[in-house]
Design a protein around this motif. Structure first.
Motif, mmCIF file in Angstrom:
data_model
loop_
_atom_site.group_PDB
_atom_site.id
_atom_site.type_symbol
_atom_site.label_atom_id
_atom_site.label_comp_id
_atom_site.label_asym_id
_atom_site.label_seq_id
_atom_site.Cartn_x
_atom_site.Cartn_y
_atom_site.Cartn_z
ATOM 1 N N MET A 1 0.720 -1.154 -0.017
ATOM 2 C CA MET A 1 0.065 0.154 -0.089
ATOM 3 C C MET A 1 0.806 1.240 -0.042
ATOM 4 S SD MET A 1 -3.162 0.854 -0.063
ATOM 5 C CE MET A 1 -4.674 1.927 0.677
ATOM 6 N N ARG A 2 1.970 1.220 0.740
ATOM 7 C CA ARG A 2 2.697 2.223 0.863
ATOM 8 C C ARG A 2 3.592 2.632 -0.409
ATOM 9 N NH1 ARG A 2 7.984 1.711 4.465
ATOM 10 N NH2 ARG A 2 6.675 1.113 5.649
ATOM 11 N N ARG A 3 3.832 1.805 -1.184
ATOM 12 C CA ARG A 3 4.310 1.984 -2.582
ATOM 13 C C ARG A 3 3.209 2.616 -3.654
ATOM 14 N NH1 ARG A 3 7.694 -3.525 -4.152
ATOM 15 N NH2 ARG A 3 8.961 -3.560 -2.564
ATOM 16 N N PHE A 4 1.842 2.186 -3.496
ATOM 17 C CA PHE A 4 0.854 2.774 -4.342
ATOM 18 C C PHE A 4 0.766 4.188 -3.871
ATOM 19 C CE2 PHE A 4 -3.365 3.967 -4.556
ATOM 20 C CZ PHE A 4 -3.702 3.807 -6.018
ATOM 21 N N LEU A 5 0.720 4.414 -2.601
ATOM 22 C CA LEU A 5 0.547 5.703 -2.164
ATOM 23 C C LEU A 5 1.733 6.707 -2.621
ATOM 24 C CD1 LEU A 5 -1.278 5.212 1.374
ATOM 25 C CD2 LEU A 5 -2.345 6.241 -0.737
ATOM 26 N N ASN A 6 3.043 6.265 -2.403
ATOM 27 C CA ASN A 6 3.940 7.049 -2.906
ATOM 28 C C ASN A 6 4.009 7.198 -4.109
ATOM 29 O OD1 ASN A 6 5.031 7.427 -0.050
ATOM 30 N ND2 ASN A 6 6.195 5.580 -0.228
ATOM 31 N N ALA A 7 3.728 6.258 -5.127
ATOM 32 C CA ALA A 7 3.677 6.497 -6.457
ATOM 33 C C ALA A 7 2.550 7.416 -6.843
ATOM 34 C CB ALA A 7 3.441 4.954 -7.232
ATOM 35 N N THR A 8 1.403 7.414 -6.110
ATOM 36 C CA THR A 8 0.379 8.234 -6.302
ATOM 37 C C THR A 8 0.790 9.765 -5.997
ATOM 38 O OG1 THR A 8 -1.411 6.591 -5.937
ATOM 39 C CG2 THR A 8 -2.316 8.917 -5.744
ATOM 40 N N TYR A 9 1.390 9.930 -5.081
ATOM 41 C CA TYR A 9 1.967 11.301 -4.563
ATOM 42 C C TYR A 9 2.930 11.847 -5.612
ATOM 43 C CZ TYR A 9 0.466 9.683 0.129
ATOM 44 O OH TYR A 9 -0.246 9.136 1.022
ATOM 45 N N GLY B 1 -7.910 15.981 -1.494
ATOM 46 C CA GLY B 1 -8.190 14.655 -1.042
ATOM 47 C C GLY B 1 -6.977 14.037 -0.771
ATOM 48 N N LEU B 2 -6.038 14.214 -1.825
ATOM 49 C CA LEU B 2 -4.715 13.501 -1.636
ATOM 50 C C LEU B 2 -3.867 13.864 -0.670
ATOM 51 C CD1 LEU B 2 -3.371 11.241 -3.264
ATOM 52 C CD2 LEU B 2 -2.224 12.958 -4.649
ATOM 53 N N LEU B 3 -3.958 15.235 -0.151
ATOM 54 C CA LEU B 3 -3.093 15.814 1.002
ATOM 55 C C LEU B 3 -3.856 15.076 2.331
ATOM 56 C CD1 LEU B 3 -1.434 17.679 2.352
ATOM 57 C CD2 LEU B 3 -2.976 19.438 2.169
ATOM 58 N N LEU B 4 -5.150 14.970 2.303
ATOM 59 C CA LEU B 4 -5.441 14.283 3.516
ATOM 60 C C LEU B 4 -5.181 12.821 3.619
ATOM 61 C CD1 LEU B 4 -7.693 14.260 5.917
ATOM 62 C CD2 LEU B 4 -9.449 13.824 4.234
ATOM 63 N N VAL B 5 -5.161 12.191 2.434
ATOM 64 C CA VAL B 5 -4.382 10.758 2.466
ATOM 65 C C VAL B 5 -3.162 10.747 2.882
ATOM 66 C CG1 VAL B 5 -4.038 8.854 1.133
ATOM 67 C CG2 VAL B 5 -6.285 9.960 0.692
ATOM 68 N N ALA B 6 -2.343 11.966 2.488
ATOM 69 C CA ALA B 6 -0.902 11.876 2.926
ATOM 70 C C ALA B 6 -0.646 12.227 4.118
ATOM 71 C CB ALA B 6 -0.149 13.096 2.031
ATOM 72 N N LEU B 7 -1.461 13.254 4.692
ATOM 73 C CA LEU B 7 -1.740 13.373 6.522
ATOM 74 C C LEU B 7 -2.215 12.237 7.059
ATOM 75 C CD1 LEU B 7 -3.258 16.905 6.491
ATOM 76 C CD2 LEU B 7 -0.983 16.392 6.986
ATOM 77 N N LEU B 8 -2.981 11.437 6.615
ATOM 78 C CA LEU B 8 -3.293 10.041 7.555
ATOM 79 C C LEU B 8 -2.319 9.049 7.106
ATOM 80 C CD1 LEU B 8 -7.433 10.115 6.620
ATOM 81 C CD2 LEU B 8 -6.147 10.802 8.760
#
Length: 174
Positions: A1-9, A147-154
Motif C-alpha cells: 500500500m505504501r508503494r502505491f501511495l508514494n507512486a500516487t503522490y 483529498g490526496l493531501l488528506l490521504v498523505a496526512l493520514l
C-alpha cells in the motif's frame, strides 16, 4: 500500500510540474504573439483567448496537486526551533497532534471543496472569459489535490503511530 501511495503522490507532483511548465509555455506564447502583433500587425492573432483564465486554472491545479507530494518528500517549510528542544517522546506527541489537527482542517476543507464542485455541476457554472470553461473542471483538480493531501496526512499519521518515531522532523531542518 505504501508503494502505491508514494507512486500516487509522485504522479500528482509530476502532473503539478507539467501544469507549471504548461503555464510557462502558454504565457511565453502570449508574449511572442504580442511582440509579433506589434512588429507585424495582422500576421498572427494578437492574443490567445482566455489565456489568463487557463493559466489561473492550471496554477490552482498545480498548487493543490503538489501538496501531498511536498508533504511526503519533506518540502514544506518547518520551523523546528521548539521541537528540537523537546524530548523524543514529546516530539512524537507534537507531531501526532499537528498531523491530527491538520487532518481535521484538511478534511473540513475537502468537504467544502467537494460541495463547491457539486454546486458548480448543479448550476452549470462556467468561467466568464472568452472561452466559457465549466468551473467544475478546475475545482475537481483542487478537490482531488485536497483529498490526496488528506490521504498523505493520514498516511503520515499512521506511519508515526506504527513506527513510534518522528516522521516529519529531521535534524538538519531549522
Amino acid at each position: 500500500m505504501r508503494r502505491f501511495l508514494n507512486a500516487t503522490y509522485k504522479a500528482a507532483g509530476m502532473l503539478s510540474a507539467f501544469l507549471i511548465l504548461t503555464i510557462c509555455l502558454l504565457i511565453s506564447a502570449q508574449i511572442v504573439l504580442n511582440g509579433v502583433g506589434r512588429l507585424m500587425p495582422g500576421l498572427l492573432p494578437s492574443t490567445i483567448p482566455s489565456y489568463a483564465d487557463f493559466a489561473g486554472f492550471m496554477l490552482a491545479g498545480a498548487t493543490f496537486l503538489a501538496m501531498a507530494y511536498t508533504l511526503r518528500s519533506g518540502g514544506h517549510i518547518r520551523v523546528n526551533l521548539v521541537v528540537q528542544r523537546l524530548s523524543p517522546r514529546a516530539v512524537i506527541l507534537t507531531e501526532f497532534l499537528a498531523l491530527a489537527v491538520a487532518s481535521v482542517f484538511v478534511g473540513y476543507a475537502l468537504y467544502f471543496c467537494g460541495a463547491l464542485v457539486l454546486e458548480s455541476l448543479h448550476y452549470g457554472d462556467v468561467s466568464n472569459g472568452i472561452i466559457p470553461v465549466p468551473l467544475w473542471l478546475p475545482q475537481s483538480a483542487m478537490t482531488f489535490g485536497m483529498g490526496l493531501l488528506l490521504v498523505a496526512l493520514l498516511h503520515t499519521l499512521v506511519e508515526l503511530v506504527t513506527t513510534g518515531s518522528p516522521v516529519l522532523s529531521t535534524p538538519d531542518e531549522v
